[in-house]
Scaffold this motif. Structure first.
Motif, short mmCIF file in Angstrom:
data_model
loop_
_atom_site.label_atom_id
_atom_site.label_comp_id
_atom_site.label_asym_id
_atom_site.label_seq_id
_atom_site.Cartn_x
_atom_site.Cartn_y
_atom_site.Cartn_z
N THR A 1 0.85 -1.19 0.00
CA THR A 1 0.00 0.00 0.00
C THR A 1 0.88 1.23 0.00
O THR A 1 1.69 1.44 0.92
CB THR A 1 -0.93 0.01 1.22
OG1 THR A 1 -1.76 -1.15 1.21
CG2 THR A 1 -1.81 1.26 1.20
N LEU A 2 0.76 2.05 -1.05
CA LEU A 2 1.60 3.23 -1.22
C LEU A 2 0.73 4.38 -1.72
O LEU A 2 -0.24 4.17 -2.45
CB LEU A 2 2.70 2.96 -2.25
CG LEU A 2 3.67 1.81 -1.94
CD1 LEU A 2 4.44 1.42 -3.20
CD2 LEU A 2 4.61 2.21 -0.83
N ILE A 3 1.08 5.59 -1.32
CA ILE A 3 0.35 6.77 -1.80
C ILE A 3 0.98 7.21 -3.11
O ILE A 3 2.16 7.59 -3.16
CB ILE A 3 0.40 7.90 -0.76
CG1 ILE A 3 -0.27 7.44 0.54
CG2 ILE A 3 -0.30 9.15 -1.30
CD1 ILE A 3 -0.15 8.42 1.69
N ARG B 1 -4.88 7.20 -11.95
CA ARG B 1 -6.22 7.58 -12.40
C ARG B 1 -7.25 7.32 -11.29
O ARG B 1 -7.20 6.31 -10.60
CB ARG B 1 -6.57 6.84 -13.69
CG ARG B 1 -5.75 7.34 -14.87
CD ARG B 1 -6.37 6.98 -16.20
NE ARG B 1 -6.08 5.62 -16.59
CZ ARG B 1 -6.30 5.15 -17.81
NH1 ARG B 1 -6.82 5.93 -18.75
NH2 ARG B 1 -6.01 3.90 -18.11
N ASN B 2 -8.17 8.22 -11.16
CA ASN B 2 -9.09 8.29 -10.03
C ASN B 2 -9.92 7.03 -9.79
O ASN B 2 -9.99 6.51 -8.68
CB ASN B 2 -10.01 9.50 -10.24
CG ASN B 2 -10.95 9.74 -9.08
OD1 ASN B 2 -10.62 9.51 -7.92
ND2 ASN B 2 -12.14 10.24 -9.39
N ARG B 3 -10.56 6.54 -10.84
CA ARG B 3 -11.36 5.32 -10.75
C ARG B 3 -12.34 5.33 -9.58
O ARG B 3 -12.54 4.33 -8.89
CB ARG B 3 -10.45 4.09 -10.64
CG ARG B 3 -9.54 3.87 -11.84
CD ARG B 3 -10.36 3.38 -13.04
NE ARG B 3 -9.50 2.95 -14.13
CZ ARG B 3 -9.22 3.69 -15.20
NH1 ARG B 3 -9.71 4.91 -15.30
NH2 ARG B 3 -8.46 3.22 -16.17
N GLY B 4 -12.95 6.51 -9.33
CA GLY B 4 -13.97 6.60 -8.29
C GLY B 4 -13.46 6.88 -6.90
O GLY B 4 -14.25 6.98 -5.95
N ALA B 5 -12.16 7.02 -6.72
CA ALA B 5 -11.62 7.26 -5.38
C ALA B 5 -12.14 8.58 -4.80
O ALA B 5 -12.49 8.66 -3.62
CB ALA B 5 -10.09 7.24 -5.40
N THR C 1 -3.24 0.09 -3.79
CA THR C 1 -2.73 -1.27 -3.68
C THR C 1 -1.91 -1.55 -4.93
O THR C 1 -2.40 -1.40 -6.05
CB THR C 1 -3.88 -2.29 -3.57
OG1 THR C 1 -4.64 -1.99 -2.40
CG2 THR C 1 -3.34 -3.71 -3.48
N VAL C 2 -0.66 -1.95 -4.72
CA VAL C 2 0.26 -2.19 -5.84
C VAL C 2 0.69 -3.64 -5.85
O VAL C 2 1.11 -4.18 -4.83
CB VAL C 2 1.51 -1.29 -5.74
CG1 VAL C 2 2.33 -1.36 -7.02
CG2 VAL C 2 1.13 0.16 -5.44
N ASP C 3 0.55 -4.29 -7.01
CA ASP C 3 1.02 -5.66 -7.19
C ASP C 3 1.35 -5.85 -8.66
O ASP C 3 1.56 -4.86 -9.38
CB ASP C 3 0.00 -6.69 -6.68
CG ASP C 3 -1.38 -6.53 -7.33
OD1 ASP C 3 -1.46 -5.98 -8.46
OD2 ASP C 3 -2.37 -6.96 -6.73
N ALA D 1 -7.22 2.85 -3.62
CA ALA D 1 -8.03 2.27 -2.56
C ALA D 1 -9.12 3.25 -2.17
O ALA D 1 -8.99 4.46 -2.37
CB ALA D 1 -7.15 1.95 -1.35
N PRO D 2 -10.22 2.75 -1.60
CA PRO D 2 -11.26 3.67 -1.13
C PRO D 2 -10.71 4.59 -0.05
O PRO D 2 -9.95 4.17 0.82
CB PRO D 2 -12.33 2.71 -0.55
CG PRO D 2 -12.05 1.38 -1.17
CD PRO D 2 -10.57 1.33 -1.39
N VAL D 3 -11.09 5.86 -0.11
CA VAL D 3 -10.64 6.83 0.89
C VAL D 3 -11.84 7.62 1.37
O VAL D 3 -12.87 7.70 0.69
CB VAL D 3 -9.58 7.80 0.31
CG1 VAL D 3 -8.31 7.06 -0.03
CG2 VAL D 3 -10.12 8.55 -0.90
#
Length: 446
Positions: free
Chosen positions: A343-345, A349-353, A368-370, A377-379
């Motif tokens: 998990t990194l800041i 692209r926004n994708r609804g965040a 989330t990075v993989d 992630a939801p905020v």
């Protein structure tokens, strides 16, 4: 694996190299290609890397080239860290803006818009080249203005490009330390745009402990942002802003500090780096010690004008705590290459965040990075005062993108005039005309 660094003659490249030398993972970078348009700077930084790698077993093999196609072809990862117009351009950005009594910082306000207008066309051309020559490469953008440039590159690279900045990670680290919390047990709720974000909550288990920090006067004054903004203002916001919000919340004071300074930040860095690269050109010089001494001086003077505006001591900034942008980049590469989620800041692209922005707007949020890349992630949603500022700045960024895509003077004027830190259409027009007279890169605006 092979990493290509565009802007490979840049001053901070040895920091990336240092992080790579410390990486002992099985899927680490084994080859680094440096690309720059300035062969002299490439050679100088190459000497620093050679000295830094001396005695380190398994150090990545480093090569250098001025050929962009050769640099990116076959790369697994590409770092984009270019500066269109060089530090000389940054100095012009600052001085033109200050002469008009507006902020000239390189990513914020008039200076950032000028920088973006001349950088976006180059960044998009690079993105097009990578999409053809290295379609499977992951691209990590360091180039400022980072959110704006990353959004421009997504139009050609989609989700295979992410933007990084170490400011949110540094803010989170300082706040967690002030709280005395275990960093491995903390989840940060952070949201906004690059250099325009807020730490909204600090979750330890099911509990948000940020209110505890806001109620603790001693703890608030123990870290940089608490000293910079002041306890009363942080309590009024109910959040901890990214340090770059100081340019917005204390604009009058930072402009005054910039006018009173002996030289702008860009002028200081230009003088410093000219001396540094001249020293590095001497084969007899201790390249690593020369570079490291200059880096220490640079770090110690970071955001000096803001600290002066806040009445803080010159050495107040929390420097040398680790976890810089090179470590964020290494963490991104490791998560993708090893498919070990992190998990990194990041700027993605926004994708609804953030609901007030469309899906393609690049925002700065926890991701989330993989192996599939970075997904927001939801905020928690931004408070109204922050949401309004984000929408206003994003509208200015979008106008920069429109101007760069169509060569539109009208769009460029809109970008300048609607930015919250430019308070007059007439001033915006004069700024844009003056910047175009200084920069041949802006001749495309018609």
């Amino acid at each position: 694996m092979r990493l290509t660094i565009l802007g490979g003659g840049g001053f901070r490249v040895p920091l990336i190299h240092r992080a790579l030398l410390a990486d002992v993972a099985e899927d680490r970078i084994t080859e680094v290609t440096l690309h720059d348009t300035d062969a002299t700077r490439l050679a100088a930084i190459g000497r620093v890397l050679t000295a830094q790698a001396r005695g380190v077993p398994g150090a990545p093999r480093a090569t250098a080239t001025t050929d962009l196609a050769a640099a990116v072809t076959g790369a697994d990862f590409v770092f984009v860290a270019i500066r269109v117009g060089g530090l000389e351009g940054r100095v012009i950005d600052e001085r033109v803006a200050l002469a008009a009594d507006v902020l000239g910082q390189e990513t914020v306000g008039a200076g950032g818009i000028s920088y973006g207008l001349r950088t976006v066309p180059v960044a998009t051309a690079i993105a097009e080249r990578i999409a053809v020559a290295a379609p499977d490469a992951w691209v990590i953008n360091f180039t400022n203005p980072a959110g704006l440039v990353t959004e421009a590159m997504t139009r050609y690279l989609g989700d295979r490009v992410v933007g990084i900045c170490d400011t949110p990670a540094g803010l989170g680290r300082r706040v967690v330390t002030a709280l005395g919390a275990d960093p491995h047990q903390v989840r940060l709720d952070y949201a906004g745009l690059n250099h325009l974000g807020w730490l909204l909550a600090v979750h330890v288990g099911a509990r948000d402990v940020l209110p505890d920090l806001l109620a603790d006067e001693v703890a608030l004054h123990s870290f940089e942002e608490g000293r910079l903004f002041g306890a009363d203002w942080l309590r009024a916001l109910g959040a901890v802003p990214n340090e770059y919000l100081h340019y917005y919340y204390s604009n009058r004071e930072t402009r005054a500090a910039a006018r009173d300074a002996a030289q702008t930040r860009g002028a200081f860095l230009l003088d410093q780096q000219r001396r540094c690269y001249a020293s590095l050109a001497d084969p007899a010089a201790d390249a690593l010690s020369t570079w490291d001494g200059v880096r220490t001086e640079r770090d110690a003077t970071y955001m000096a004008e803001n600290r002066a505006a806040a009445g803080l001591a010159a050495a107040a900034h929390d420097a040398g705590t680790g976890g810089g942008y090179e470590d964020v980049a290494l963490a991104v590469m490791r998560a993708i290459a090893s498919d070990e989620p992190a998990t990194l800041i990041l700027n993605v692209r926004n994708r609804g965040a953030l609901r007030m922005l469309d899906d393609d707007a690049v925002v700065e949020v926890p991701c989330t990075v993989d192996a599939r890349g970075a997904r927001p992630a939801p905020v928690g949603q931004l408070p109204a005062h922050a949401a309004g500022l984000v929408c206003s700045v994003k509208a200015s960024e979008r106008a920069v993108l429109d101007a760069a895509a169509g060569g539109s003077w009208t769009s460029a004027l809109r970008a300048m005039a609607i930015h919250p830190l430019v308070d007059s259409v007439a001033v915006a027009r004069r700024l844009l005309e003056t910047y175009r007279s200084h920069f041949p890169e802006l001749a495309y605006l018609r």
